[in-house]
Design a protein around this motif. Structure first.
Motif, short mmCIF file in Angstrom:
data_model
loop_
_atom_site.label_atom_id
_atom_site.label_comp_id
_atom_site.label_asym_id
_atom_site.label_seq_id
_atom_site.Cartn_x
_atom_site.Cartn_y
_atom_site.Cartn_z
N TYR A 489 -14.31 -11.51 14.95
CA TYR A 489 -15.55 -11.56 14.81
C TYR A 489 -16.07 -11.86 13.52
CZ TYR A 489 -20.22 -10.84 14.89
OH TYR A 489 -21.86 -11.17 14.62
N ILE A 490 -16.72 -12.43 13.26
CA ILE A 490 -16.79 -12.71 11.37
C ILE A 490 -18.47 -12.48 11.20
CG2 ILE A 490 -17.17 -13.85 9.91
CD1 ILE A 490 -15.16 -16.20 10.46
N ALA A 491 -19.08 -11.30 10.96
CA ALA A 491 -19.71 -11.03 11.08
C ALA A 491 -21.28 -11.90 10.00
CB ALA A 491 -20.32 -9.86 10.10
N ASN A 492 -20.69 -12.02 8.77
CA ASN A 492 -21.78 -12.98 8.47
C ASN A 492 -21.60 -13.78 7.84
OD1 ASN A 492 -23.91 -14.14 6.85
ND2 ASN A 492 -23.84 -12.35 5.42
N PRO A 493 -21.20 -15.51 8.82
CA PRO A 493 -20.20 -16.61 7.59
C PRO A 493 -20.53 -17.16 6.99
CG PRO A 493 -21.28 -16.55 9.87
CD PRO A 493 -21.33 -15.11 9.87
N ALA A 494 -22.21 -16.79 7.05
CA ALA A 494 -22.93 -18.08 6.45
C ALA A 494 -22.88 -17.09 5.00
CB ALA A 494 -24.49 -18.04 6.47
N TYR A 495 -22.06 -16.24 4.18
CA TYR A 495 -22.07 -15.19 3.30
C TYR A 495 -20.80 -16.56 2.51
CZ TYR A 495 -19.85 -12.51 -0.04
OH TYR A 495 -19.62 -11.28 -1.34
N TYR A 496 -19.99 -17.02 2.82
CA TYR A 496 -18.32 -17.66 1.94
C TYR A 496 -19.48 -18.98 2.23
CZ TYR A 496 -16.35 -13.94 4.26
OH TYR A 496 -16.31 -12.49 4.71
N PHE A 497 -20.39 -18.70 2.28
CA PHE A 497 -20.83 -20.31 1.31
C PHE A 497 -21.86 -20.62 0.75
CE2 PHE A 497 -19.09 -21.69 6.07
CZ PHE A 497 -18.49 -22.53 6.07
N GLU A 498 -22.25 -19.60 0.22
CA GLU A 498 -23.38 -18.61 -0.77
C GLU A 498 -22.60 -19.53 -2.30
OE1 GLU A 498 -24.26 -14.80 -0.65
OE2 GLU A 498 -25.39 -15.44 1.49
#
Length: 874
Positions: A489-498
């Motif tokens: 599980y990845i808690a905040n996948p959008a973090y890596y697209f910032e």
């Protein structure tokens, strides 16, 4: 570096000695086998777009499920239904819906009950077809849910872990905005419904003890308090303890190479699944420190050191609280080969590195994205290092696999590529300034990177950013390209697209090293061993079961046993026969949720001594996702709770949050309703029955129900009458002697033809007389095992998102405030052939901070994603 060069050269020597017999594996042959696999077993993936990420009990979670082909991200039409569940922190399903496909999309909603405790809940989505794989492939994310008291109560938690094996928690409550709060009653409940002994320390402060086991298994409790105004507040509280943690180590390429410099990623987690900060020191057998590092991104870090052959290494890990753990690293391998990967500008540089005693044979390199083969070839002596132009790869997770001559995996290395191949989305409004309660019209245009139009469909949410958090942590791009491709599980996948986050680039590579590829097994496919599905896509609904026989009902009844089915109000009826195993199935049914069915089994000779066992819909084991507990109060959340309460009150569609003094209400119990719905019936209550003063049951039938008799056979409109007493069928002959009118609570005359079938009577009765007694005089009647009444989960009836329309002047100047947090929601909007679409909505009383989120998919697979502020400067 000199030593590394020597081992690379030794590897090249090994490569040159490969036998000619293994050259039959080629790029084309692998492409052919991969194509066969994708056709034989096309995998699905799901993404959910929800209107926001914060809700209040009594609201609806508006959602749209995107069901896509896992390889190409085009719309999948395999499954016709998607299941969406809301799971509480105790791993229990509190709501479950089945959403039917509408033009390839799955629009729906989850209604939140008014008594839901405040807390972080989990949304889970899947199809039956996806259950061919494990639950890790399901869509999961967390959502925050509050209740009306959330705007009034603030809770804080402190945990004392000084006593080994026993922890003490103190919970303190206070009012917001200088408001007073006086707690008069308080209790704490665990996951397994156990209650804790609570001690009141000070005003509004309570403490309790719990063991180490709770922290490791499920570190959440449910607290319930009541204040002096008898208002009840319930909240799931996370026991965020630093009592224990664990660290996992992942050598690059999967092997710790003896005689080489190694890069090892590590990930530190608390026992409850949260990220943990740690300092790691690597020691050799002489207790000398050879390397050290700290976590850098979301509990992950990287440590580099030279591994001496046949040496053993341990890692000393210490968290911020000073707790120390000693972990033995993976054994160094002197005979292994691993892939080393670096990124230099737009190049992906891949190098095989051999351990000191590696005996190399022919090795083969495969690279693919979501099962689409990008590269496949034997490693050539002339190219010891391969450089790939990452712009030639599709966006997503790239898996590099190093295989031996028998196509067995030697090493794996993942990397992530984002070539910005998404659709370009432009959003414009016809309003230069958004004013309160005015019509706002928007235009959306989709194009590719060369500005050519793209055709697709999307969903859009417009929220008031002052009141609620916009849902961007689990956006469609991060979900499809990253989260859905990796294990865990990845808690905040959008973090890596910032784009403005300097840690994101480092973090995504650590993510690649600490999470494995999760989908097709490429080495097995290359060998011609294909995966096949055992569960087929659900294209229609069904009702199935088994007919059992025998004294203990433990043997099947065999074939040629007829089973009848009748739907609510005769909406569906059919008959089928069992197979040799006694099993039966009704397929090709379409029914909405709430539809009832009656099933009856009869042998050809009319015997009823059979047992009907209905196959229940199996549900995957629910499990809540872990989340990071909030340390400080969220002022925006409290503000949202306040305005959401006001909005629900005046909207009246959901609930009125009004607290009253406790009063006792007495009155007559009217009894249970008939468990089925009918269009033509007459009801007679106990008082009405008494008023007619019928001395016998037959008198009542003749005088009030207009039932006639021919040779003691009751008829209604010259057709037979069926009798049901306390939900059991009964003959008139038994009733005329045993039923006492002073024991009757209610009688219902049901005139619908076929109504008797719901109690096993068949469709040949002109009327059904349903009777409820006071004392349950027929409650002990033997159960009819050959008859079952069921209400299986049906598809959700779609409803439209409601928002007020201010078309008339009196509506525009109405004194009720409009503070909707979700201003507009539309789950399915199609573009025209030029990639254009429009939408419109009426603004609220507050217009300064609107945020629009658009998510969707083009027909050719491009991802549609846009987040844009709509304000006075738009």
């Amino acid at each position: 570096m000199k030593m590394v060069f020597i081992f690379v050269c030794s590897l090249l020597f090994c490569l040159s000695a490969r036998s000619q017999g293994v050259q039959t594996i080629t790029y084309d042959s692998i492409m052919h086998r991969m194509s066969r696999q994708i056709v034989a077993y096309p995998e699905e993936k799901i993404h959910l777009h929800i209107d926001k990420s914060t809700y209040m009990a009594g609201e609806k979670i508006w959602l749209r499920a995107y069901l896509l082909n896992s390889c190409f991200h085009t719309t999948s039409y395999l499954s016709h239904y998607v299941y969406v569940e809301l799971i509480n922190p105790f791993d229990s399903i509190v709501s479950r819906v089945k959403i039917r496909s509408v033009d390839g999309g799955f629009p729906g909603y989850i209604s939140l009950s008014e008594d839901l405790p405040e807390g972080e809940y989990t949304l889970r989505a899947y199809t039956k077809y996806m259950r061919n794989m494990d639950d890790d492939y399901f869509y999961r994310r967390h959502v925050q849910i509050g209740n009306p008291m959330s705007a009034l109560v603030h809770s804080s938690l402190e945990i004392d872990s000084s006593n080994k094996g026993k922890l003490n928690a103190s919970v303190r409550f206070s009012g917001y905005s200088q408001s007073e709060l006086s707690v008069t009653d308080f209790d704490i409940q665990g996951k397994d419904r156990e209650y804790f002994d609570v001690k009141q320390e000070l005003d509004n402060c309570f403490s309790f003890n719990f063991g180490e086991k709770l922290t490791k298994e499920n570190s959440t409790v449910l607290v319930t308090l009541q204040d002096d105004s008898r208002r009840t507040y319930r909240k799931f509280i996370k026991l965020d303890s630093a009592y224990d943690f664990d660290v996992s180590f992942y050598p690059e390429g999967g092997n710790l190479l003896g005689g080489n410099i190694n890069r090892i990623a590590f990930k530190a987690l608390k026992m409850n699944g949260e990220d943990e900060w740690v300092r790691v020191s690597v020691l050799n057998t002489e207790r000398d420190t050879v390397a050290s590092a700290v976590t850098s991104v979301n509990g992950m870090g990287l440590i580099t050191f030279f591994a001496t052959p046949n040496e053993t290494y341990t890692a000393i890990c210490v968290n911020l609280q000073g707790k120390q753990k000693t972990i033995r690293l993976p054994e160094s391998n002197v005979k292994a080969i691993s892939l080393k990967l670096d990124k230099v500008q737009n190049r992906i540089v891949v190098t095989p590195v051999a351990a000191s005693e590696a005996k190399c044979d022919s090795v083969f390199l495969v690279a693919h994205v979501r099962g689409v083969i990008v590269y496949a070839d034997w490693w050539k002596k002339s190219k010891p290092i391969i450089r790939f132009d990452q712009r030639l790869f599709p966006s997503g997770v790239v898996q590099f696999l190093l295989l031996d001559k028998h196509m067995n995996p030697l090493s794996e290395r993942l990397t992530f590529v984002d070539n910005m191949t998404d659709a370009l989305v432009s959003l414009s409004l016809n309003n230069s300034v958004i004013k309160p309660r005015k019509l706002v019209t928007g235009q959306v245009k989709l194009t590719d990177q060369s500005n050519s139009p793209l055709v697709g469909n999307f969903s859009i949410s417009v929220v008031d950013e002052n009141l609620t958090n916009v849902d961007t942590a689990f956006n469609i791009k991060a979900d499809l390209l990253l989260r859905s491709e990796l294990k865990g599980y990845i808690a905040n996948p959008a973090y890596y697209f910032e784009s403005d986050n300097k840690h994101a680039k480092v973090g995504v590579d650590l993510l690649m090293m600490t999470h494995g590829w999760r989908r097709y097994n490429i080495p097995q496919i290359i060998k011609g061993k294909f995966e096949l599905s055992t569960i087929q896509p659900e294209r229609s609904q069904q009702v199935s079961g088994i007919v059992k026989d025998g004294l203990l009902l433990n043997s099947n009844a065999g074939d040629h046993v007829d089973v009848l089915i009748l739907g609510d109000n005769s909406t569906y009826n059919d008959v089928t026969s069992t197979d040799k195993k006694g099993e039966f199935k009704f397929e090709g049914i379409e029914f909405p949720d709430g539809t009832g069915f009656v099933l009856q089994v009869l042998k050809r000779n009319g015997s009823k001594h059979l047992f009907l066992d209905i196959k229940e819909d199996s549900i995957p084991t629910p499990q809540a996702v872990q989340y990071r507990a909030k340390k400080e109060p969220d002022d925006r959340f409290q503000k949202y709770m306040y305005y959401a309460e006001q909005n629900l009150n005046h909207d009246s569609a959901l609930m009125d949050v009004i607290y009253l003094e406790e009063v006792e209400v007495t009155g007559q119990h009217l009894g249970d309703d008939i468990p089925f719905r009918f269009t033509d019936s007459e009801s007679f209550s106990e008082n009405v029955i008494k008023s007619y003063a019928a001395s016998t049951f037959r008198d009542f039938l003749e005088q009030q129900l207009r039932i006639t008799f021919e040779l003691d056979k009751p008829l209604f409109r010259r057709e037979d009458v069926y009798f049901v007493v306390d939900e059991f069928s009964c003959s008139y002959q038994d009733l005329q002697y045993d039923l006492q009118m002073n024991n009757v609570e209610r009688i219902e005359l049901i005139k619908d033809h076929g109504a008797a079938s719901f109690w096993g009577g068949g469709a040949n009765y002109g009327a059904t007389v349903w009777i409820k007694t006071k004392k349950g005089m027929y409650a002990s009647v033997k159960e009819q095992f050959n008859l079952r009444k069921i209400f299986p989960l049906g598809y959700q009836r779609p409803i439209e998102f409601y928002s007020p329309k201010y078309e008339k002047e009196e509506q525009k100047h109405h004194n009720l405030s409009d503070y909707r947090s979700t201003v507009y929601w539309n789950p399915v909007i199609f573009t025209d052939s030029q990639g254009e679409a429009s939408f419109s909505f009426y603004s609220t009383d507050q217009t300064t901070d609107y945020l629009a989120v658009i998510e969707g998919i083009c027909t050719s697979g491009e991802i549609i994603y846009l987040v844009k502020k709509l304000n006075d400067n738009f």
